[in-house]
Design an enzyme around this catalytic site. Structure first.
Site, mmCIF file in Angstrom:
data_model
loop_
_atom_site.group_PDB
_atom_site.id
_atom_site.type_symbol
_atom_site.label_atom_id
_atom_site.label_comp_id
_atom_site.label_asym_id
_atom_site.label_seq_id
_atom_site.Cartn_x
_atom_site.Cartn_y
_atom_site.Cartn_z
ATOM 1 C CG MET A 41 -31.835 -7.438 20.827
ATOM 2 S SD MET A 41 -31.578 -7.775 22.567
ATOM 3 C CE MET A 41 -33.046 -8.704 22.957
ATOM 4 C CG HIS A 48 -37.693 -8.417 14.136
ATOM 5 N ND1 HIS A 48 -37.735 -9.726 14.579
ATOM 6 C CD2 HIS A 48 -37.266 -7.692 15.199
ATOM 7 C CE1 HIS A 48 -37.347 -9.783 15.835
ATOM 8 N NE2 HIS A 48 -37.063 -8.574 16.253
ATOM 9 C CE LYS A 160 -44.068 -8.698 22.321
ATOM 10 N NZ LYS A 160 -42.816 -8.570 23.005
HETATM 11 P P1 AMP Z 1 -36.050 -7.127 19.409
HETATM 12 O O1 AMP Z 1 -35.292 -7.861 18.372
HETATM 13 O O2 AMP Z 1 -36.979 -7.989 20.196
HETATM 14 O O3 AMP Z 1 -35.192 -6.234 20.248
HETATM 15 O O4 AMP Z 1 -37.013 -6.138 18.616
HETATM 16 C C1 AMP Z 1 -36.538 -5.235 17.670
HETATM 17 C C2 AMP Z 1 -37.643 -4.294 17.260
HETATM 18 O O5 AMP Z 1 -38.738 -5.052 16.733
HETATM 19 C C3 AMP Z 1 -38.209 -3.489 18.442
HETATM 20 O O6 AMP Z 1 -38.491 -2.170 18.014
HETATM 21 C C4 AMP Z 1 -39.468 -4.236 18.771
HETATM 22 O O7 AMP Z 1 -40.457 -3.436 19.379
HETATM 23 C C5 AMP Z 1 -39.928 -4.682 17.389
HETATM 24 N N1 AMP Z 1 -40.852 -5.816 17.514
HETATM 25 C C6 AMP Z 1 -40.638 -6.980 18.171
HETATM 26 N N2 AMP Z 1 -41.735 -7.772 18.103
HETATM 27 C C7 AMP Z 1 -42.653 -7.080 17.381
HETATM 28 C C8 AMP Z 1 -43.994 -7.338 16.971
HETATM 29 N N3 AMP Z 1 -44.610 -8.473 17.283
HETATM 30 N N4 AMP Z 1 -44.645 -6.409 16.255
HETATM 31 C C9 AMP Z 1 -44.025 -5.238 15.921
HETATM 32 N N5 AMP Z 1 -42.771 -4.915 16.277
HETATM 33 C C10 AMP Z 1 -42.092 -5.821 16.999
#
Ligand code: AMP
Length: 291
Positions: A41, A48, A160
């Protein structure tokens, strides 16, 4: 269109339309190249980037999607204030040697007559799903759409969001979606706080309070490693820590669950997951740890 792209000659391109992305990805695969896909997102951070780095190592072409998916936000949630900064994301993607950013508009993804949803039952109704009705339905619907548009060989998700990861794995299995789901470890700040785009909402005092979340999880893991397995006891250990956090709000759940079906345990076993969701001020944060 057949694309023969060689590693080392990369230029980052931004693709807006699903049709263009679809044609491009089919071309890439026809040319015999593999696609690693990282759905996000946006407002990228090192969590990420760790997914992108892994995708970079394991695939010829890396596609990152940036789409704040309204379908997965509840009415009173933070859709409007969710942080966005495309220029910053673009430059992080460039540094991480991403090949394509898929950056669709809302109307590209959800035309007016859009009316189809994907729902993984049971797994979507517990833990976060119990507090965020419809959230995971929004996630699975957009992720399936993205898989169809990008047709990746492999897709990278962070532990996460552990429940999300398990739900997506289940969707892929149940619906025979031809993609390999790769789970990546949680990246943390030096003080243990799991990285999240939402950490940006925290005031300095709240940011300090937030460190108690991972402290609680580490303490539970420590107690388990020393031989405690009754879940009520492990929860007590965690709650003791959380309740010391100065600005802690509602603790929505703190559970020890089976790593795949996410059912609550009475006695913790090795490989189980401790998952927590709490409010720090107005910000809802989640975290988890594997025992
Ligand atoms: P988001 O942008 O929050 O929807 O996250 C996109 C992807 O990044 C998802 O697969 C999340 O699980 C992963 N993600 C977000 N934060 C972390 C983190 N701290 N460590 C590893 N992966 C993450």
């Amino acid at each position: 269109m057949t694309i023969n792209k060689f590693k080392g000659t990369r230029m980052l391109e931004v693709i807006h339309s699903p049709e263009d992305m679809f044609k491009l990805s089919r071309g890439i695969r026809k040319g015999g190249n593999s696609i690693g896909f990282v759905p996000t997102m946006g407002y990228l951070h090192q969590g990420h980037i760790s997914l992108i780095d892994r995708a970079r190592k394991e695939n010829d072409i890396v596609v990152v999607s940036i789409f704040v998916n309204p379908l997965q936000f509840g009415k009173n949630e933070d859709l409007d204030r969710y942080p966005r900064d495309f220029e910053r994301d673009y430059s992080l993607c460039k540094d991480a040697k991403v090949d394509y950013i898929f950056y669709p508009s809302y109307s590209d993804m959800y035309p007016e007559d859009f009316n189809t949803y994907v729902e993984v039952k049971e797994l979507s109704e517990i833990l976060c799903g119990a507090f965020r009705p419809g959230h995971f339905r929004g996630v699975t619907t957009v992720v399936l759409k993205l898989f169809n548009i990008v047709s990746p060989d492999r897709a990278y998700f962070g532990k996460k969001d552990y429940q999300q990861l398990q739900i997506i794995k289940r969707m892929v299995k149940d619906l025979n979606i031809p993609v390999e789901i790769v789970a990546c470890p949680t990246v943390r700040e030096p003080d243990g706080l799991a990285m999240s785009s939402r950490n940006r909402y925290l005031s300095p005092e709240e940011r300090l309070s937030a460190t108690y979340i991972s402290k609680a999880l580490f303490k539970i893991k420590d107690a388990f490693d020393r031989g405690a397995s009754e879940v009520w006891r492990l929860k007590e250990v965690g709650l003791d820590v959380l309740n010391k956090a100065p600005l802690i709000g509602e603790i929505q759940y703190l559970e020890v669950v089976h790593p795949e079906n996410l059912k609550s345990r009475e006695y913790a076993q090795k490989g189980d997951v401790v998952a927590v969701a709490v409010f720090i001020g107005n910000t809802r944060l989640i975290d988890n740890i594997e025992l």
